[in-house]
Design a protein around this motif. Structure first.
Motif, mmCIF file in Angstrom:
data_model
loop_
_atom_site.group_PDB
_atom_site.id
_atom_site.type_symbol
_atom_site.label_atom_id
_atom_site.label_comp_id
_atom_site.label_asym_id
_atom_site.label_seq_id
_atom_site.Cartn_x
_atom_site.Cartn_y
_atom_site.Cartn_z
ATOM 1 N N LYS A 1 0.198 -1.866 6.192
ATOM 2 C CA LYS A 1 -0.062 -1.344 4.855
ATOM 3 C C LYS A 1 -1.550 -1.366 4.549
ATOM 4 O O LYS A 1 -2.108 -0.397 4.013
ATOM 5 C CB LYS A 1 0.686 -2.171 3.804
ATOM 6 C CG LYS A 1 0.410 -1.707 2.367
ATOM 7 C CD LYS A 1 1.125 -2.560 1.338
ATOM 8 C CE LYS A 1 0.755 -2.097 -0.075
ATOM 9 N NZ LYS A 1 1.402 -2.920 -1.118
ATOM 10 N N VAL B 1 -3.648 -10.809 -3.454
ATOM 11 C CA VAL B 1 -3.075 -11.023 -2.136
ATOM 12 C C VAL B 1 -2.053 -12.126 -2.287
ATOM 13 O O VAL B 1 -2.396 -13.263 -2.607
ATOM 14 C CB VAL B 1 -4.153 -11.399 -1.096
ATOM 15 C CG1 VAL B 1 -3.509 -11.697 0.244
ATOM 16 C CG2 VAL B 1 -5.168 -10.273 -0.956
ATOM 17 N N GLU B 2 -0.802 -11.801 -2.097
ATOM 18 C CA GLU B 2 0.283 -12.745 -2.351
ATOM 19 C C GLU B 2 0.119 -13.997 -1.513
ATOM 20 O O GLU B 2 0.012 -13.936 -0.279
ATOM 21 C CB GLU B 2 1.631 -12.086 -2.028
ATOM 22 C CG GLU B 2 2.821 -12.825 -2.597
ATOM 23 C CD GLU B 2 2.868 -12.778 -4.113
ATOM 24 O OE1 GLU B 2 3.505 -13.668 -4.697
ATOM 25 O OE2 GLU B 2 2.284 -11.870 -4.718
ATOM 26 N N GLY B 3 0.012 -15.154 -2.218
ATOM 27 C CA GLY B 3 -0.088 -16.432 -1.521
ATOM 28 C C GLY B 3 -1.494 -16.857 -1.180
ATOM 29 O O GLY B 3 -1.693 -17.893 -0.573
ATOM 30 N N SER B 4 -2.536 -16.030 -1.552
ATOM 31 C CA SER B 4 -3.914 -16.389 -1.211
ATOM 32 C C SER B 4 -4.517 -17.274 -2.281
ATOM 33 O O SER B 4 -4.106 -17.248 -3.433
ATOM 34 C CB SER B 4 -4.783 -15.135 -1.058
ATOM 35 O OG SER B 4 -4.949 -14.507 -2.306
ATOM 36 N N GLY C 1 -7.468 -13.711 2.685
ATOM 37 C CA GLY C 1 -6.021 -13.649 2.899
ATOM 38 C C GLY C 1 -5.627 -13.468 4.348
ATOM 39 O O GLY C 1 -4.453 -13.627 4.705
ATOM 40 N N GLY D 1 2.466 -6.139 6.782
ATOM 41 C CA GLY D 1 1.375 -6.297 5.826
ATOM 42 C C GLY D 1 0.081 -5.705 6.346
ATOM 43 O O GLY D 1 -0.659 -5.046 5.605
ATOM 44 N N THR E 1 -1.790 -4.889 -5.071
ATOM 45 C CA THR E 1 -1.289 -6.129 -4.485
ATOM 46 C C THR E 1 -0.956 -5.916 -3.019
ATOM 47 O O THR E 1 -0.326 -4.923 -2.652
ATOM 48 C CB THR E 1 -0.022 -6.610 -5.225
ATOM 49 O OG1 THR E 1 -0.314 -6.782 -6.622
ATOM 50 C CG2 THR E 1 0.465 -7.936 -4.648
ATOM 51 N N PHE E 2 -1.407 -6.843 -2.176
ATOM 52 C CA PHE E 2 -1.077 -6.816 -0.762
ATOM 53 C C PHE E 2 -0.195 -8.019 -0.448
ATOM 54 O O PHE E 2 -0.440 -9.120 -0.931
ATOM 55 C CB PHE E 2 -2.342 -6.865 0.100
ATOM 56 C CG PHE E 2 -3.210 -5.643 -0.031
ATOM 57 C CD1 PHE E 2 -2.867 -4.465 0.615
ATOM 58 C CD2 PHE E 2 -4.351 -5.679 -0.810
ATOM 59 C CE1 PHE E 2 -3.662 -3.340 0.489
ATOM 60 C CE2 PHE E 2 -5.148 -4.551 -0.947
ATOM 61 C CZ PHE E 2 -4.794 -3.379 -0.299
ATOM 62 N N TYR E 3 0.835 -7.803 0.362
ATOM 63 C CA TYR E 3 1.755 -8.871 0.715
ATOM 64 C C TYR E 3 1.729 -9.144 2.219
ATOM 65 O O TYR E 3 1.534 -8.241 3.027
ATOM 66 C CB TYR E 3 3.187 -8.479 0.332
ATOM 67 C CG TYR E 3 3.386 -8.208 -1.137
ATOM 68 C CD1 TYR E 3 3.688 -9.240 -2.025
ATOM 69 C CD2 TYR E 3 3.257 -6.915 -1.633
ATOM 70 C CE1 TYR E 3 3.875 -8.986 -3.378
ATOM 71 C CE2 TYR E 3 3.436 -6.651 -2.983
ATOM 72 C CZ TYR E 3 3.746 -7.683 -3.853
ATOM 73 O OH TYR E 3 3.922 -7.419 -5.187
ATOM 74 N N ASP E 4 1.936 -10.413 2.577
ATOM 75 C CA ASP E 4 2.148 -10.784 3.978
ATOM 76 C C ASP E 4 1.105 -10.220 4.924
ATOM 77 O O ASP E 4 1.450 -9.509 5.872
ATOM 78 C CB ASP E 4 3.526 -10.296 4.434
ATOM 79 C CG ASP E 4 4.616 -11.314 4.165
ATOM 80 O OD1 ASP E 4 4.290 -12.489 4.005
ATOM 81 O OD2 ASP E 4 5.768 -10.898 4.098
#
Length: 233
Positions: free
Chosen positions: A16, A79-82, A42, A13, A4-7
């Protein structure tokens, strides 16, 4: 467990992701897949050049999308929020019938360059492929493959110019070396990324690596050699 990738719009982000791609050419596996499309989507814009590994990966995926699309399934990346990726986003783009579409295709061919500089020979080959697609409405396989290799040295003291000369010294009738560049690996060490074209029935990439690139005297410079991408052309 899925990575998982964030921001990805934030510096943290992107840092990372940049660290993650330090030793990887793709998000997962050894070929472009839906995981790459997920992360690519993302990102709201092209990453800054300060994120060297992300920029290299992003430009490569952009080029693949312009050329032939991405069909690999991947392992599942979050991908958080994608938004989820539709099948249409990864399918091979159809050849356009209108003059405007044809002109756009030709412009895209001119822009494609995985290593920062497209040779006249590569431009001519791209134009010939585009003309063949327009004439037949379908891209036919040529019996050739385009391969991207990662060639890693023993340490940071290895002369990378001599390493590349040693690699290119391997000559076969149906083997043609292409563009190359040096990419950072870490701790001051760089690897050679080099393109080559082969005739499938006459040259084996595995044989090229095991019987030539990892044998004396080339192995004095080369520690390992990996297939990063293998595509029919």
């Amino acid at each position: 467990m899925a990575v998982t990738f964030y921001d990805l719009g934030s510096a943290a982000g992107l840092k990372k992701l940049d660290d993650y791609l330090l030793t990887r050419s793709y998000i997962t596996g050894y070929q472009a897949s839906k995981d790459d499309i997920t992360v690519h989507t993302g990102l709201s814009k092209a990453p800054s050049a300060e994120y060297v590994n992300v920029s290299r990966w992003y430009n490569h995926i952009e080029a693949l999308l312009r050329i032939s699309g991405v069909a690999g399934e991947g392992s599942g990346i979050i991908v958080e929020g994608s938004a989820s990726i539709s099948k249409g986003a990864v399918a091979t783009p159809p050849a356009g019938d209108s003059k405007a579409s044809a002109a756009a295709d030709e412009d895209d061919d001119d822009d494609v360059d995985l290593f920062g500089e497209e040779t006249e020979e590569e431009k001519k080959a791209a134009e010939e492929r585009a003309a063949a697609v327009k004439a037949t409405g379908k891209k036919k396989e040529s019996g050739k493959s385009s391969v991207l290799l990662d060639v890693k040295p023993w340490d940071d003291e290895t002369d990378m110019k001599k390493l590349e000369e040693a690699v290119r010294s391997v000559q076969m009738e149906e083997l043609h070396w292409g563009a190359s560049k040096l990419a950072p690996v870490g701790y001051g060490i760089k690897k050679l990324q080099i393109m080559l074209t082969i005739v499938d029935d006459l040259v084996s990439v595995d044989n090229l690596i095991e019987e030539h690139l990892l044998q004396e005297p080339i192995n004095e410079h080369v520690q390992s050699c990996d297939i990063v991408a293998f595509n029919k052309i």
